[in-house]
Design a protein around this motif. Structure first.
Motif, mmCIF file in Angstrom:
data_model
loop_
_atom_site.group_PDB
_atom_site.id
_atom_site.type_symbol
_atom_site.label_atom_id
_atom_site.label_comp_id
_atom_site.label_asym_id
_atom_site.label_seq_id
_atom_site.Cartn_x
_atom_site.Cartn_y
_atom_site.Cartn_z
ATOM 1 N N SER A 67 0.828 -1.206 0.000
ATOM 2 C CA SER A 67 0.000 0.000 0.000
ATOM 3 C C SER A 67 0.867 1.262 0.000
ATOM 4 O O SER A 67 0.622 2.194 -0.779
ATOM 5 C CB SER A 67 -0.931 -0.001 1.213
ATOM 6 O OG SER A 67 -1.698 1.172 1.236
ATOM 7 N N LEU A 114 2.418 1.695 -3.491
ATOM 8 C CA LEU A 114 1.449 2.149 -4.499
ATOM 9 C C LEU A 114 1.112 3.629 -4.334
ATOM 10 O O LEU A 114 0.890 4.336 -5.322
ATOM 11 C CB LEU A 114 0.178 1.301 -4.430
ATOM 12 C CG LEU A 114 0.279 -0.102 -5.018
ATOM 13 C CD1 LEU A 114 -0.900 -0.954 -4.575
ATOM 14 C CD2 LEU A 114 0.376 -0.046 -6.532
ATOM 15 N N GLN A 115 1.090 4.112 -3.098
ATOM 16 C CA GLN A 115 0.787 5.529 -2.844
ATOM 17 C C GLN A 115 1.871 6.448 -3.394
ATOM 18 O O GLN A 115 1.606 7.620 -3.644
ATOM 19 C CB GLN A 115 0.597 5.773 -1.349
ATOM 20 C CG GLN A 115 -0.660 5.152 -0.803
ATOM 21 C CD GLN A 115 -0.709 5.149 0.713
ATOM 22 O OE1 GLN A 115 0.123 5.723 1.389
ATOM 23 N NE2 GLN A 115 -1.714 4.465 1.257
ATOM 24 N N THR A 145 -0.008 9.782 -9.661
ATOM 25 C CA THR A 145 -1.425 9.546 -9.969
ATOM 26 C C THR A 145 -1.634 9.452 -11.474
ATOM 27 O O THR A 145 -0.889 10.016 -12.263
ATOM 28 C CB THR A 145 -2.312 10.665 -9.385
ATOM 29 O OG1 THR A 145 -1.835 11.911 -9.875
ATOM 30 C CG2 THR A 145 -2.277 10.659 -7.871
ATOM 31 N N ILE A 203 -0.450 1.085 -14.088
ATOM 32 C CA ILE A 203 0.188 0.208 -13.106
ATOM 33 C C ILE A 203 -0.159 -1.233 -13.445
ATOM 34 O O ILE A 203 -1.332 -1.579 -13.582
ATOM 35 C CB ILE A 203 -0.302 0.524 -11.676
ATOM 36 C CG1 ILE A 203 0.002 1.978 -11.308
ATOM 37 C CG2 ILE A 203 0.331 -0.432 -10.672
ATOM 38 C CD1 ILE A 203 -0.648 2.411 -9.998
ATOM 39 N N ILE A 256 -7.082 -2.082 -1.096
ATOM 40 C CA ILE A 256 -5.901 -1.416 -1.659
ATOM 41 C C ILE A 256 -5.922 -1.512 -3.180
ATOM 42 O O ILE A 256 -5.657 -0.535 -3.887
ATOM 43 C CB ILE A 256 -4.608 -2.024 -1.075
ATOM 44 C CG1 ILE A 256 -4.491 -1.668 0.401
ATOM 45 C CG2 ILE A 256 -3.376 -1.561 -1.852
ATOM 46 C CD1 ILE A 256 -3.458 -2.484 1.153
ATOM 47 N N ASP A 261 -8.505 0.924 -4.406
ATOM 48 C CA ASP A 261 -8.061 2.314 -4.230
ATOM 49 C C ASP A 261 -7.139 2.768 -5.362
ATOM 50 O O ASP A 261 -7.066 3.958 -5.661
ATOM 51 C CB ASP A 261 -7.319 2.481 -2.899
ATOM 52 C CG ASP A 261 -8.237 2.387 -1.696
ATOM 53 O OD1 ASP A 261 -9.486 2.433 -1.866
ATOM 54 O OD2 ASP A 261 -7.708 2.252 -0.569
ATOM 55 N N HIS A 262 -6.448 1.823 -5.974
ATOM 56 C CA HIS A 262 -5.497 2.158 -7.048
ATOM 57 C C HIS A 262 -5.980 1.671 -8.414
ATOM 58 O O HIS A 262 -5.197 1.600 -9.362
ATOM 59 C CB HIS A 262 -4.122 1.588 -6.702
ATOM 60 C CG HIS A 262 -3.552 2.188 -5.475
ATOM 61 N ND1 HIS A 262 -2.946 3.427 -5.441
ATOM 62 C CD2 HIS A 262 -3.561 1.759 -4.182
ATOM 63 C CE1 HIS A 262 -2.580 3.718 -4.217
ATOM 64 N NE2 HIS A 262 -2.945 2.721 -3.419
ATOM 65 N N ASN A 263 -7.273 1.362 -8.507
ATOM 66 C CA ASN A 263 -7.897 0.926 -9.758
ATOM 67 C C ASN A 263 -7.208 -0.265 -10.389
ATOM 68 O O ASN A 263 -7.056 -0.349 -11.608
ATOM 69 C CB ASN A 263 -7.958 2.098 -10.757
ATOM 70 C CG ASN A 263 -8.803 3.220 -10.246
ATOM 71 O OD1 ASN A 263 -9.905 3.011 -9.725
ATOM 72 N ND2 ASN A 263 -8.296 4.436 -10.352
#
Length: 182
Positions: free
Chosen positions: A129, A132-133, A137, A141, A175, A178-180
Protein backbone atom coordinates in the motif's frame (compact mmCIF):
# COMPACT_ATOMS: atom_id res chain seq x y z
CA UNK A 1 11.97 2.68 -26.84
CA UNK A 2 9.04 0.48 -27.85
CA UNK A 3 6.44 1.73 -30.28
CA UNK A 4 2.83 1.84 -29.07
CA UNK A 5 1.52 -0.43 -31.84
CA UNK A 6 3.62 -3.42 -30.74
CA UNK A 7 1.97 -5.87 -28.36
CA UNK A 8 3.82 -6.52 -25.13
CA UNK A 9 4.16 -10.13 -24.07
CA UNK A 10 4.52 -10.73 -20.34
CA UNK A 11 5.55 -13.91 -18.58
CA UNK A 12 4.58 -14.07 -14.89
CA UNK A 13 6.45 -16.94 -13.29
CA UNK A 14 6.56 -18.39 -9.78
CA UNK A 15 10.03 -19.92 -9.95
CA UNK A 16 10.61 -21.86 -6.74
CA UNK A 17 14.42 -21.74 -7.10
CA UNK A 18 15.18 -20.42 -10.56
CA UNK A 19 18.91 -21.13 -10.42
CA UNK A 20 18.12 -24.87 -10.44
CA UNK A 21 15.78 -24.62 -13.46
CA UNK A 22 17.81 -22.54 -15.91
CA UNK A 23 17.25 -24.88 -18.87
CA UNK A 24 13.47 -24.86 -18.25
CA UNK A 25 13.44 -21.06 -18.06
CA UNK A 26 15.39 -20.74 -21.31
CA UNK A 27 12.98 -23.13 -23.03
CA UNK A 28 9.96 -21.06 -21.90
CA UNK A 29 11.67 -17.83 -22.97
CA UNK A 30 12.42 -19.34 -26.42
CA UNK A 31 8.78 -20.44 -26.82
CA UNK A 32 6.99 -17.37 -25.42
CA UNK A 33 9.54 -14.69 -26.36
CA UNK A 34 8.33 -12.38 -23.58
CA UNK A 35 9.14 -8.68 -23.56
CA UNK A 36 8.81 -8.68 -19.78
CA UNK A 37 9.36 -11.46 -17.26
CA UNK A 38 8.01 -11.02 -13.74
CA UNK A 39 9.39 -13.57 -11.32
CA UNK A 40 8.64 -14.47 -7.72
CA UNK A 41 10.19 -16.99 -5.36
CA UNK A 42 13.32 -17.10 -7.50
CA UNK A 43 15.54 -17.83 -4.49
CA UNK A 44 18.20 -15.73 -6.19
CA UNK A 45 20.89 -14.24 -3.98
CA UNK A 46 23.48 -11.49 -4.54
CA UNK A 47 26.20 -14.09 -5.21
CA UNK A 48 24.44 -15.35 -8.38
CA UNK A 49 25.11 -13.26 -11.50
CA UNK A 50 22.11 -12.42 -13.70
CA UNK A 51 24.10 -13.63 -16.71
CA UNK A 52 24.11 -17.12 -15.16
CA UNK A 53 20.30 -17.22 -15.32
CA UNK A 54 19.03 -15.04 -18.16
CA UNK A 55 19.93 -15.11 -21.85
CA UNK A 56 22.75 -12.61 -22.35
CA UNK A 57 22.01 -9.31 -24.08
CA UNK A 58 18.22 -9.87 -24.20
CA UNK A 59 17.01 -8.38 -20.91
CA UNK A 60 17.70 -5.66 -18.39
CA UNK A 61 17.46 -7.43 -15.05
CA UNK A 62 16.18 -5.82 -11.87
CA UNK A 63 16.08 -7.87 -8.71
CA UNK A 64 15.27 -7.69 -5.03
CA UNK A 65 16.88 -10.59 -3.25
CA UNK A 66 15.69 -11.84 0.11
CA UNK A 67 18.36 -11.50 2.75
CA UNK A 68 18.74 -13.34 6.02
CA UNK A 69 16.79 -16.45 5.06
CA UNK A 70 16.32 -18.85 2.16
CA UNK A 71 13.64 -18.51 -0.48
CA UNK A 72 11.56 -15.61 -1.69
CA UNK A 73 12.91 -12.74 -3.81
CA UNK A 74 11.46 -11.09 -6.89
CA UNK A 75 12.84 -9.96 -10.23
CA UNK A 76 11.89 -8.16 -13.41
CA UNK A 77 13.54 -8.96 -16.73
CA UNK A 78 12.65 -6.34 -19.33
CA UNK A 79 13.66 -6.55 -22.98
CA UNK A 80 16.64 -4.39 -23.91
CA UNK A 81 14.45 -3.12 -26.77
CA UNK A 82 12.30 -1.32 -24.16
CA UNK A 83 13.32 1.81 -22.31
CA UNK A 84 13.08 0.77 -18.66
CA UNK A 85 14.38 1.95 -15.32
CA UNK A 86 14.21 0.57 -11.81
CA UNK A 87 12.15 2.69 -9.39
CA UNK A 88 13.94 2.49 -6.00
CA UNK A 89 11.87 5.38 -4.58
CA UNK A 90 8.90 2.99 -4.53
CA UNK A 91 10.74 0.46 -2.36
CA UNK A 92 9.25 -0.56 0.98
CA UNK A 93 10.00 -3.29 3.46
CA UNK A 94 8.33 -6.10 1.53
CA UNK A 95 9.19 -8.34 -1.41
CA UNK A 96 8.21 -5.85 -4.08
CA UNK A 97 10.18 -4.40 -6.98
CA UNK A 98 9.13 -1.73 -9.48
CA UNK A 99 10.39 -0.69 -12.90
CA UNK A 100 9.04 1.94 -15.24
CA UNK A 101 8.70 1.16 -18.95
CA UNK A 102 8.34 3.99 -21.46
CA UNK A 103 6.50 3.33 -24.72
CA UNK A 104 6.14 5.87 -27.52
CA UNK A 105 2.60 7.28 -27.57
CA UNK A 106 1.55 5.70 -24.24
CA UNK A 107 1.81 6.82 -20.62
CA UNK A 108 4.66 5.17 -18.76
CA UNK A 109 3.87 1.79 -17.28
CA UNK A 110 4.92 0.97 -13.72
CA UNK A 111 5.45 -2.79 -13.54
CA UNK A 112 5.66 -4.42 -10.13
CA UNK A 113 6.84 -7.86 -9.07
CA UNK A 114 5.25 -8.69 -5.70
CA UNK A 115 5.51 -11.70 -3.43
CA UNK A 116 3.39 -11.99 -0.27
CA UNK A 117 4.97 -14.95 1.56
CA UNK A 118 2.11 -15.84 3.92
CA UNK A 119 -1.65 -15.84 3.52
CA UNK A 120 -2.15 -13.64 6.61
CA UNK A 121 0.87 -11.35 5.99
CA UNK A 122 -0.53 -7.92 6.84
CA UNK A 123 2.94 -6.32 7.02
CA UNK A 124 3.57 -7.15 3.36
CA UNK A 125 0.17 -5.77 2.37
CA UNK A 126 0.90 -2.53 4.23
CA UNK A 127 4.25 -2.25 2.43
CA UNK A 128 2.48 -2.74 -0.89
CA UNK A 129 0.00 0.00 0.00
CA UNK A 130 2.77 2.47 0.91
CA UNK A 131 4.56 1.71 -2.34
CA UNK A 132 1.45 2.15 -4.50
CA UNK A 133 0.79 5.53 -2.84
CA UNK A 134 4.17 6.74 -4.13
CA UNK A 135 3.39 6.07 -7.79
CA UNK A 136 2.35 9.24 -9.64
CA UNK A 137 -1.42 9.55 -9.97
CA UNK A 138 -3.05 8.50 -13.22
CA UNK A 139 -0.17 6.18 -14.07
CA UNK A 140 -0.55 2.83 -15.77
CA UNK A 141 0.19 0.21 -13.11
CA UNK A 142 0.71 -3.48 -13.73
CA UNK A 143 1.20 -5.52 -10.57
CA UNK A 144 2.05 -9.19 -11.00
CA UNK A 145 3.35 -11.89 -8.73
CA UNK A 146 2.32 -14.31 -6.04
CA UNK A 147 -0.35 -12.73 -3.82
CA UNK A 148 -0.74 -15.89 -1.72
CA UNK A 149 -4.52 -15.63 -1.43
CA UNK A 150 -5.62 -19.28 -1.80
CA UNK A 151 -9.08 -18.69 -0.33
CA UNK A 152 -10.08 -16.23 -3.05
CA UNK A 153 -11.98 -17.42 -6.12
CA UNK A 154 -10.35 -15.32 -8.87
CA UNK A 155 -12.95 -16.36 -11.47
CA UNK A 156 -16.01 -15.47 -9.35
CA UNK A 157 -14.10 -12.64 -7.63
CA UNK A 158 -15.23 -13.61 -4.16
CA UNK A 159 -13.92 -15.15 -0.96
CA UNK A 160 -14.34 -18.88 -0.53
CA UNK A 161 -16.55 -19.86 2.43
CA UNK A 162 -13.67 -21.38 4.43
CA UNK A 163 -11.50 -18.23 4.46
CA UNK A 164 -10.00 -17.70 7.94
CA UNK A 165 -8.40 -14.31 7.27
CA UNK A 166 -11.26 -12.26 5.83
CA UNK A 167 -9.86 -8.95 7.14
CA UNK A 168 -6.51 -9.56 5.44
CA UNK A 169 -8.22 -10.35 2.15
CA UNK A 170 -10.55 -7.35 2.48
CA UNK A 171 -7.59 -5.05 3.18
CA UNK A 172 -5.72 -6.37 0.13
CA UNK A 173 -8.67 -5.86 -2.22
CA UNK A 174 -9.44 -2.43 -0.74
CA UNK A 175 -5.90 -1.42 -1.66
CA UNK A 176 -6.33 -2.84 -5.17
CA UNK A 177 -9.60 -0.91 -5.60
CA UNK A 178 -8.06 2.31 -4.23
CA UNK A 179 -5.50 2.16 -7.05
CA UNK A 180 -7.90 0.93 -9.76
CA UNK A 181 -6.15 -2.42 -10.05
CA UNK A 182 -8.03 -5.51 -11.11
Amino acid sequence: MKKANKRLTILNINCQSENKKIADLHQVIDQVKPDIIVGTKSWLTPDICNSEIFPKDLYCIYGKDRTGRKGGSVFLAISVDSLSSEQPELDTNCELLWAKVDIIGVKSIYIGAYYKPQENDTESINGLSRSLQRIPTRSNIWLLGDFNLPKYDWVKQELKPNCKFTNTYKNFFDIMNDHNLE
